[in-house]
Structures are given as structure tokens and as C-alpha cells.
Design an enzyme around this catalytic site. Structure first.
Site, PDB file in Angstrom:
ATOM      1  N   THR A   1      32.627  29.881  -2.761  1.00  0.00           N
ATOM      2  CA  THR A   1      32.829  29.511  -4.162  1.00  0.00           C
ATOM      3  C   THR A   1      34.118  28.721  -4.329  1.00  0.00           C
ATOM      4  O   THR A   1      35.145  29.070  -3.748  1.00  0.00           O
ATOM      5  CB  THR A   1      32.856  30.741  -5.105  1.00  0.00           C
ATOM      6  OG1 THR A   1      33.305  30.296  -6.400  1.00  0.00           O
ATOM      7  CG2 THR A   1      33.779  31.849  -4.647  1.00  0.00           C
ATOM      8  N   ILE A   2      34.021  27.674  -5.133  1.00  0.00           N
ATOM      9  CA  ILE A   2      35.242  26.921  -5.435  1.00  0.00           C
ATOM     10  C   ILE A   2      36.164  27.764  -6.320  1.00  0.00           C
ATOM     11  O   ILE A   2      37.342  27.480  -6.442  1.00  0.00           O
ATOM     12  CB  ILE A   2      34.945  25.571  -6.147  1.00  0.00           C
ATOM     13  CG1 ILE A   2      34.284  25.775  -7.512  1.00  0.00           C
ATOM     14  CG2 ILE A   2      34.129  24.660  -5.268  1.00  0.00           C
ATOM     15  CD1 ILE A   2      34.316  24.541  -8.405  1.00  0.00           C
ATOM     16  N   ASP A   3      35.600  28.819  -6.957  1.00  0.00           N
ATOM     17  CA  ASP A   3      36.383  29.600  -7.924  1.00  0.00           C
ATOM     18  C   ASP A   3      37.401  30.529  -7.258  1.00  0.00           C
ATOM     19  O   ASP A   3      38.314  31.021  -7.930  1.00  0.00           O
ATOM     20  CB  ASP A   3      35.447  30.459  -8.800  1.00  0.00           C
ATOM     21  CG  ASP A   3      34.392  29.629  -9.511  1.00  0.00           C
ATOM     22  OD1 ASP A   3      34.612  28.417  -9.669  1.00  0.00           O
ATOM     23  OD2 ASP A   3      33.350  30.189  -9.894  1.00  0.00           O
TER      24      ASP A   3
ATOM     25  N   GLY B   1      26.910  36.070  -7.107  1.00  0.00           N
ATOM     26  CA  GLY B   1      25.514  36.212  -7.533  1.00  0.00           C
ATOM     27  C   GLY B   1      24.587  36.326  -6.332  1.00  0.00           C
ATOM     28  O   GLY B   1      23.805  37.286  -6.202  1.00  0.00           O
TER      29      GLY B   1
ATOM     30  N   MET C   1      36.992  23.946 -13.681  1.00  0.00           N
ATOM     31  CA  MET C   1      36.025  25.033 -13.487  1.00  0.00           C
ATOM     32  C   MET C   1      36.773  26.302 -13.076  1.00  0.00           C
ATOM     33  O   MET C   1      38.005  26.342 -13.114  1.00  0.00           O
ATOM     34  CB  MET C   1      35.009  24.631 -12.424  1.00  0.00           C
ATOM     35  CG  MET C   1      33.930  23.703 -12.933  1.00  0.00           C
ATOM     36  SD  MET C   1      32.667  23.470 -11.658  1.00  0.00           S
ATOM     37  CE  MET C   1      31.380  22.667 -12.600  1.00  0.00           C
TER      38      MET C   1
ATOM     39  N   ARG D   1      33.236  19.860  -7.318  1.00  0.00           N
ATOM     40  CA  ARG D   1      32.372  20.420  -6.263  1.00  0.00           C
ATOM     41  C   ARG D   1      31.822  19.344  -5.342  1.00  0.00           C
ATOM     42  O   ARG D   1      31.256  19.656  -4.301  1.00  0.00           O
ATOM     43  CB  ARG D   1      31.178  21.141  -6.896  1.00  0.00           C
ATOM     44  CG  ARG D   1      31.581  22.384  -7.575  1.00  0.00           C
ATOM     45  CD  ARG D   1      30.497  23.368  -7.881  1.00  0.00           C
ATOM     46  NE  ARG D   1      29.138  22.945  -7.959  1.00  0.00           N
ATOM     47  CZ  ARG D   1      28.255  23.479  -8.817  1.00  0.00           C
ATOM     48  NH1 ARG D   1      28.661  24.408  -9.673  1.00  0.00           N
ATOM     49  NH2 ARG D   1      27.007  23.106  -8.814  1.00  0.00           N
TER      50      ARG D   1
ATOM     51  N   GLU E   1      38.021  26.680 -17.711  1.00  0.00           N
ATOM     52  CA  GLU E   1      36.849  26.798 -18.595  1.00  0.00           C
ATOM     53  C   GLU E   1      36.683  28.207 -19.173  1.00  0.00           C
ATOM     54  O   GLU E   1      36.096  28.374 -20.230  1.00  0.00           O
ATOM     55  CB  GLU E   1      35.578  26.397 -17.839  1.00  0.00           C
ATOM     56  CG  GLU E   1      35.261  27.302 -16.653  1.00  0.00           C
ATOM     57  CD  GLU E   1      34.018  26.900 -15.874  1.00  0.00           C
ATOM     58  OE1 GLU E   1      33.381  25.887 -16.201  1.00  0.00           O
ATOM     59  OE2 GLU E   1      33.683  27.624 -14.912  1.00  0.00           O
TER      60      GLU E   1
HETATM   61  O1  F6P Z   1      30.935  29.095  -9.470  1.00  0.00           O
HETATM   62  C1  F6P Z   1      31.113  27.751  -9.283  1.00  0.00           C
HETATM   63  C2  F6P Z   1      30.989  27.005 -10.560  1.00  0.00           C
HETATM   64  O2  F6P Z   1      31.228  25.665 -10.228  1.00  0.00           O
HETATM   65  C3  F6P Z   1      31.857  27.488 -11.708  1.00  0.00           C
HETATM   66  O3  F6P Z   1      33.205  27.130 -11.564  1.00  0.00           O
HETATM   67  C4  F6P Z   1      31.153  26.874 -12.884  1.00  0.00           C
HETATM   68  O4  F6P Z   1      31.354  27.635 -14.048  1.00  0.00           O
HETATM   69  C5  F6P Z   1      29.722  26.937 -12.491  1.00  0.00           C
HETATM   70  O5  F6P Z   1      29.676  27.042 -11.091  1.00  0.00           O
HETATM   71  C6  F6P Z   1      28.883  25.764 -12.946  1.00  0.00           C
HETATM   72  O6  F6P Z   1      27.580  25.955 -12.525  1.00  0.00           O
HETATM   73  P1  F6P Z   1      26.395  24.924 -12.696  1.00  0.00           P
HETATM   74  O7  F6P Z   1      26.129  24.362 -11.341  1.00  0.00           O
HETATM   75  O8  F6P Z   1      25.266  25.763 -13.168  1.00  0.00           O
HETATM   76  O9  F6P Z   1      26.792  23.866 -13.670  1.00  0.00           O
END
Ligand code: F6P
Length: 365
Positions: A142-144, A121, A186, A292, A239
Site C-alpha cells: 500500500t502506498i498509504d 482489505g 492520498m 500510484r 484526503e
Molecule cells: O489505499 C491506496 C489508495 O490509493 C488510497 O490512498 C486511496 O484512498 C484509495 O486507494 C483510492 O482507491 P481507488 O483506486 O478506488 O480510487
């Protein structure tokens, strides 16, 4: 920008926070200060370039003791898109394009380049500012682990370690109560965290977005586990996982003003389904933001440090409009446009999945 000339750069972090962000900031600031440059810290992502009261000069004092600390000393937001900034006008929230203000403030602050640390993003926004003439170097965060042009992102290893530790802790309680535990991780539309933690944490069933599942097959796998004289089962679900014919589980849609919808709820649904279809007492847990939080692992500190230092090398060479990508054994520059063009999903024929299936782990397919 002249090569080797004294520069003033800005640094910002955008999107969700991620373990290792401070390691990137520290390495970039140290490297820049060693070149005699000045560094301006921009708080709360691009918002700090709309409202410059959210900026400050960063000195070596600001980065003391942050290498192993989670979060980001600059603060962040996942609602900070200046091209559609939300403003309250006459009691009504409207979307306005504040991107010219960002460019104006970039110049006012006397910046030569901007270091943007973010996920798809934030880097997507950065790419639009490259088109508006701002020299930007991006660092993937990103953790993803879902950015396709970098082999790995920092934060992922920490998230997987936390999820694995959670599975270690859930095993004895599941066994003591002869329960099925459903654990939601996540990862958004990618199954990396669920897959890697599930295999490392000894899960029996792993459900990821890349392999849509059949609930009857999931229940069958639970039953098989109990009939194999194991009186409990561990299910890890990403998720973003969904049924073959189903929809994503969304907690908050685009109306939240965030860059992405907020996913979640699949573990709760699965838990109810498993309990009613198998009669096995079940519980669910969503690991959420625990993944996170806290200190980054050694791996993420090192990777973050290398990303931060490399970003400064690229800026010093005037290589901008790019994202720093991990390309073992080194780093490389990938044009930002290319870096954000494709998400990196788990290949369903990858070695981890092949090995997991070989051991009898079910993917519900
Ligand atoms: O992109 C990182 C992430 O932690 C995703 O794994 C998760 O869906 C999202 O961000 C959660 O975001 P928020 O901080 O808006 O809860």
C-alpha cells in the site's frame, strides 16, 4: 506440503495498484523457478480463482523487463471479495458467497500455496481463506503505509517522492501569482504521505487525519505566512483529514461495492474556505492516482524484491498463514490475523511532527 518438495504456487495482486508490485512478482517468480517450482499467475485478485480462465502459467518470459514498471502484470481489483461477490442474476446485482468456489479452484489448479500481495482489505480476505484451509503467505502492499506490523510498505516511497516533486513544481507558480495552493494527497485514514511529502516539499501547513484541524487556525497560519513577506502559501492536506468537529470528505460510500469508501474533496473545500476567509486567491489540486502511477523508486524496487524473495523462503519452509513484514535489518513472519488487526497511524509525537512544528509548520491545531 513437504519441505523442499517441488511445488506449484499461485500469485495474485489485490486492491489498488501500487508501484513495486511487479518487483515483488518478479522476485517471487524468479525465486520459485530457481527451486524448480511452477507458478500460476491469477489475474484480477481473487476473481481469478472464481473464474479460472483468468489464470495462466508464469514463465521467465512473463517477468522480463518488469522490475521498474508500475502497475501489476496480473491486474487487480478493489471490488474482489469472494465472500460477498457481486453477480448479476435476472438483471439484478446480488451478493453471493463464492468462497467455496475459490477453495475448489485452488485444489483443481493443483496449487500447494498462494502468495497474496495486497493491503488490509485483500489480506483480510486472505486471512479468511487461511481459516478455510488454504496455505497463504501475504505481502503487504500500500502506498498509504498504514499496516501496523510492518515497518514500511513498498509503494509508499514512490508516492511520497511524486507528491514532493509536485510541491516543488507548485512553489514557483504559487509564488508568481501570490496564491495559496492546497494540495490533496492520498493515504486514506493515515497521514504518512501528506506528512512526509509536506515536510520534504517545504509546505507551510500540513493537515493529517491524526490531528483534526480548526479552519480558523489554518487561515491564521496562511495570513501569518503572507505577513512574513512571503506572498504565497502551500497547504498539504491528506484526503482523510477532517475538522475537529467535522466529518470525513467521502466521494463514494460503501454503495460502490469497494472494500473502503472513496475519500476526497477536502482540498476543494479548504481552498474555498481559505479564499473567502482570508481574501487570498487560492487554488487546489488533488494529486490522486498520479501518486500510484509510474515507475517505483529504487527504494521500492529493492523492498518489493526483498518481500517477494522472502515470501518464497517462507513458503519453502511451510510457514504459511502469515504476512511478510519488514523488520529492519531483516524480514519476519507475522500471523495474518495479527497483521490486519490494527492500522498504523502517524504518532502525533513522532520526530517528524516535532521537527516540523519547531520550524513553524502549522498542523491547524
Ligand atoms: O489505499 C491506496 C489508495 O490509493 C488510497 O490512498 C486511496 O484512498 C484509495 O486507494 C483510492 O482507491 P481507488 O483506486 O478506488 O480510487
Amino acid at each position: 506440503m513437504n519441505k523442499n518438495s517441488k511445488k506449484r504456487i499461485g500469485i495474485l495482486t489485490g486492491g489498488g495498484d501500487c508501484p513495486g508490485l511487479n518487483a515483488v512478482i518478479r522476485a517471487a517468480v524468479k525465486s520459485a523457478l530457481n527451486l524448480g517450482w511452477e507458478v500460476i499467475g491469477i489475474r484480477e485478485g481473487f476473481e481469478g480463482l472464481i473464474d479460472t480462465s483468468k489464470t495462466e502459467m508464469i514463465t521467465s518470459q512473463n517477468i522480463k523487463g518488469i522490475l521498474n514498471v508500475g502497475g501489476t502484470i496480473l491486474g487487480t481489483t478493489n471490488r474482489g471479495n469472494p465472500f460477498i461477490a457481486r453477480k448479476e442474476i435476472n438483471g439484478k446485482v446480488v451478493e453471493v458467497d463464492s468462497s467455496d468456489k475459490v477453495v475448489e479452484n485452488f485444489k483443481k489448479l493443483g496449487l500447494d500455496a498462494l502468495l497474496v500481495i495486497g493491503g488490509d482489505g485483500t489480506l483480510g480476505i486472505a486471512e479468511k481463506f487461511v481459516d478455510k484451509g488454504i496455505p497463504i503467505v501475504g505481502v503487504p502492499k500500500t502506498i498509504d503505509n498504514d499496516l501496523s506490523s510492518t515497518v514500511i510498505t513498498f509503494g509508499f516511497d514512490t508516492a511520497v517522492s511524486i507528491a514532493t516533486e509536485a510541491l516543488d513544481r507548485l512553489h514557483p507558480t504559487a509564488e508568481s501569482h501570490r496564491r495559496t495552493m492546497v494540495v490533496e494527497t492520498m493515504g486514506r485514514y493515515a497521514g504518512w504521505i501528506a506528512l512526509n511529502s509536506g515536510v520534504s516539499g517545504g509546505a507551510d501547513i500540513i493537515l493529517i487525519p491524526e490531528i483534526p484541524f480548526d479552519i480558523d487556525k489554518v487561515c491564521k497560519a496562511v495570513e501569518k505566512r503572507y505577513s512574513n513577506k512571503s506572498n504565497f502559501a502551500i497547504v498539504v492536506v491528506a484526503e482523510g483529514a477532517k475538522q475537529k468537529s467535522g466529518e470525513l470528505f467521502v466521494k463514494q460510500g460503501k454503495e460502490s461495492g469497494k472494500e473502503h469508501p472513496v475519500l476526497g474533496g477536502v482540498a476543494e473545500w479548504l481552498c474555498k474556505e481559505i479564499q473567502s476567509k482570508t481574501g487570498r486567491e487560492s487554488r487546489f489540486i488533488s494529486l490522486g492516482h498520479l501518486q500510484r502511477g509510474g515507475n517505483p523508486t529504487t527504494f521500492d524496487r529493492l523492498l518489493g524484491t526483498r518481500f517477494g524473495a522472502c515470501a518464497i523462503r517462507f513458503i519453502s519452509e511451510n510457514t504459511t498463514g502469515i504476512m511478510v513484514a519488514s523488520s529492519p535489518p531483516g524480514m519476519k513472519a507475522v500471523p495474518l490475523k495479527e497483521a490486519i488487526s490494527k492500522l498504523k497511524n502517524v504518532p502525533t509525537d513522532c520526530d517528524t511532527i516535532i521537527s516540523a512544528k519547531q520550524m513553524g509548520i502549522s498542523f491547524g491545531d
